[in-house]
Write a protein that holds these residues in place. Structure first.
Motif, mmCIF file in Angstrom:
data_model
loop_
_atom_site.group_PDB
_atom_site.id
_atom_site.type_symbol
_atom_site.label_atom_id
_atom_site.label_comp_id
_atom_site.label_asym_id
_atom_site.label_seq_id
_atom_site.Cartn_x
_atom_site.Cartn_y
_atom_site.Cartn_z
ATOM 1 N N ARG A 109 0.816 -1.225 0.000
ATOM 2 C CA ARG A 109 0.000 0.000 0.000
ATOM 3 C C ARG A 109 0.842 1.264 0.000
ATOM 4 N N PHE A 110 2.142 1.180 0.360
ATOM 5 C CA PHE A 110 3.012 2.342 0.370
ATOM 6 C C PHE A 110 3.896 2.435 -0.867
ATOM 7 N N ARG A 111 3.836 1.442 -1.740
ATOM 8 C CA ARG A 111 4.700 1.443 -2.919
ATOM 9 C C ARG A 111 4.169 2.401 -3.973
ATOM 10 N N ARG A 112 5.049 2.771 -4.895
ATOM 11 C CA ARG A 112 4.662 3.646 -5.997
ATOM 12 C C ARG A 112 3.744 2.878 -6.941
ATOM 13 N N GLN A 113 2.632 3.505 -7.308
ATOM 14 C CA GLN A 113 1.675 2.873 -8.203
ATOM 15 C C GLN A 113 2.169 3.001 -9.643
ATOM 16 N N PRO A 114 2.067 1.937 -10.432
ATOM 17 C CA PRO A 114 2.500 2.028 -11.834
ATOM 18 C C PRO A 114 1.559 2.934 -12.621
ATOM 19 N N LEU A 115 2.119 3.605 -13.643
ATOM 20 C CA LEU A 115 1.313 4.483 -14.498
ATOM 21 C C LEU A 115 0.425 3.649 -15.406
ATOM 22 N N THR A 116 -0.779 4.128 -15.637
ATOM 23 C CA THR A 116 -1.686 3.453 -16.566
ATOM 24 C C THR A 116 -1.352 3.908 -17.985
ATOM 25 N N GLU A 117 -1.887 3.206 -18.958
ATOM 26 C CA GLU A 117 -1.648 3.580 -20.354
ATOM 27 C C GLU A 117 -2.199 4.975 -20.653
ATOM 28 N N ALA A 118 -3.347 5.309 -20.071
ATOM 29 C CA ALA A 118 -3.939 6.632 -20.289
ATOM 30 C C ALA A 118 -3.049 7.732 -19.728
ATOM 31 N N GLU A 119 -2.451 7.480 -18.550
ATOM 32 C CA GLU A 119 -1.554 8.474 -17.950
ATOM 33 C C GLU A 119 -0.295 8.646 -18.788
ATOM 34 N N ILE A 120 0.251 7.552 -19.292
ATOM 35 C CA ILE A 120 1.444 7.623 -20.135
ATOM 36 C C ILE A 120 1.138 8.399 -21.406
ATOM 37 N N GLU A 121 -0.014 8.137 -22.012
ATOM 38 C CA GLU A 121 -0.406 8.844 -23.230
ATOM 39 C C GLU A 121 -0.589 10.338 -22.965
ATOM 40 N N ALA A 122 -1.193 10.689 -21.836
ATOM 41 C CA ALA A 122 -1.397 12.097 -21.491
ATOM 42 C C ALA A 122 -0.057 12.797 -21.278
ATOM 43 N N ILE A 123 0.898 12.135 -20.664
ATOM 44 C CA ILE A 123 2.219 12.734 -20.434
ATOM 45 C C ILE A 123 2.956 12.922 -21.760
ATOM 46 N N GLU A 124 2.945 11.884 -22.585
ATOM 47 C CA GLU A 124 3.683 11.954 -23.839
ATOM 48 C C GLU A 124 3.059 12.921 -24.836
ATOM 49 N N SER A 125 1.745 13.082 -24.795
ATOM 50 C CA SER A 125 1.096 13.997 -25.739
ATOM 51 C C SER A 125 1.212 15.442 -25.299
ATOM 52 N N GLY A 126 1.488 15.679 -24.029
ATOM 53 C CA GLY A 126 1.621 17.045 -23.530
ATOM 54 C C GLY A 126 0.302 17.695 -23.203
ATOM 55 N N CYS A 127 -0.786 16.958 -23.232
ATOM 56 C CA CYS A 127 -2.106 17.530 -22.944
ATOM 57 C C CYS A 127 -2.275 17.831 -21.469
ATOM 58 N N GLY A 128 -1.769 16.995 -20.616
ATOM 59 C CA GLY A 128 -1.881 17.211 -19.183
ATOM 60 C C GLY A 128 -3.168 16.713 -18.586
ATOM 61 N N PHE A 129 -4.005 16.027 -19.332
ATOM 62 C CA PHE A 129 -5.227 15.446 -18.770
ATOM 63 C C PHE A 129 -5.458 14.094 -19.419
ATOM 64 N N ALA A 130 -6.195 13.261 -18.703
ATOM 65 C CA ALA A 130 -6.445 11.914 -19.216
ATOM 66 C C ALA A 130 -7.817 11.784 -19.798
#
Length: 130
Positions: A109-130
């Motif tokens: 419960r204290f570990r870092r949660q992995p990024l979802t595909e939607a979050e990765i796409e939002a980061i790479e596209s530069g939109c800033g929202f999912a």
């Protein structure tokens, strides 16, 4: 036009300036402050570390605390020199019970949660929202 500006300047020059900061007054040091160590309110064990009571001060406690190995100064250049004693003699580098050196050693419960595909796409596209 300039007359109105001049009137405003004169009014501003004669107006009393009121600071927008409200000062509380002179500070006083309390006569008695309780410096006894207490566990943090969010502590899971609601207690101090097991070896805390054996040290009279924080600096004495820190001499035996561990972060990435012992923090105490065990290298004495006049006696041992750098590398004069084996690493095993410096103490254990394993954390005590209940302490963790790495986030991945913590419960899930204290570990870092992995990024979802939607979050990765939002980061790479530069939109800033999912």
């Amino acid at each position: 036009m300039f007359a109105a500006t001049r009137v405003l300047r004169q009014a501003a020059a004669h107006a009393e300036r009121v600071p927008s900061i409200k000062f509380l007054g002179r500070r006083t040091i309390p006569a008695s402050v309780d410096h006894t160590p207490k566990p943090h309110p969010a502590s899971p064990t609601h207690s101090l570390p097991a070896n805390w009571g054996s040290s009279p001060t924080f600096s004495a406690y820190r001499q035996h605390a561990q972060q990435h190995g012992p923090l105490r100064k065990t290298i004495r250049p006049e006696v041992d020199g750098i590398g004069g004693s084996p690493g095993a003699a410096l103490g254990s580098v394993n954390p005590p019970q209940g302490l963790y050196f790495d986030r991945n050693d913590l419960p899930a419960r204290f570990r870092r949660q992995p990024l979802t595909e939607a979050e990765i796409e939002a980061i790479e596209s530069g939109c800033g929202f999912a």
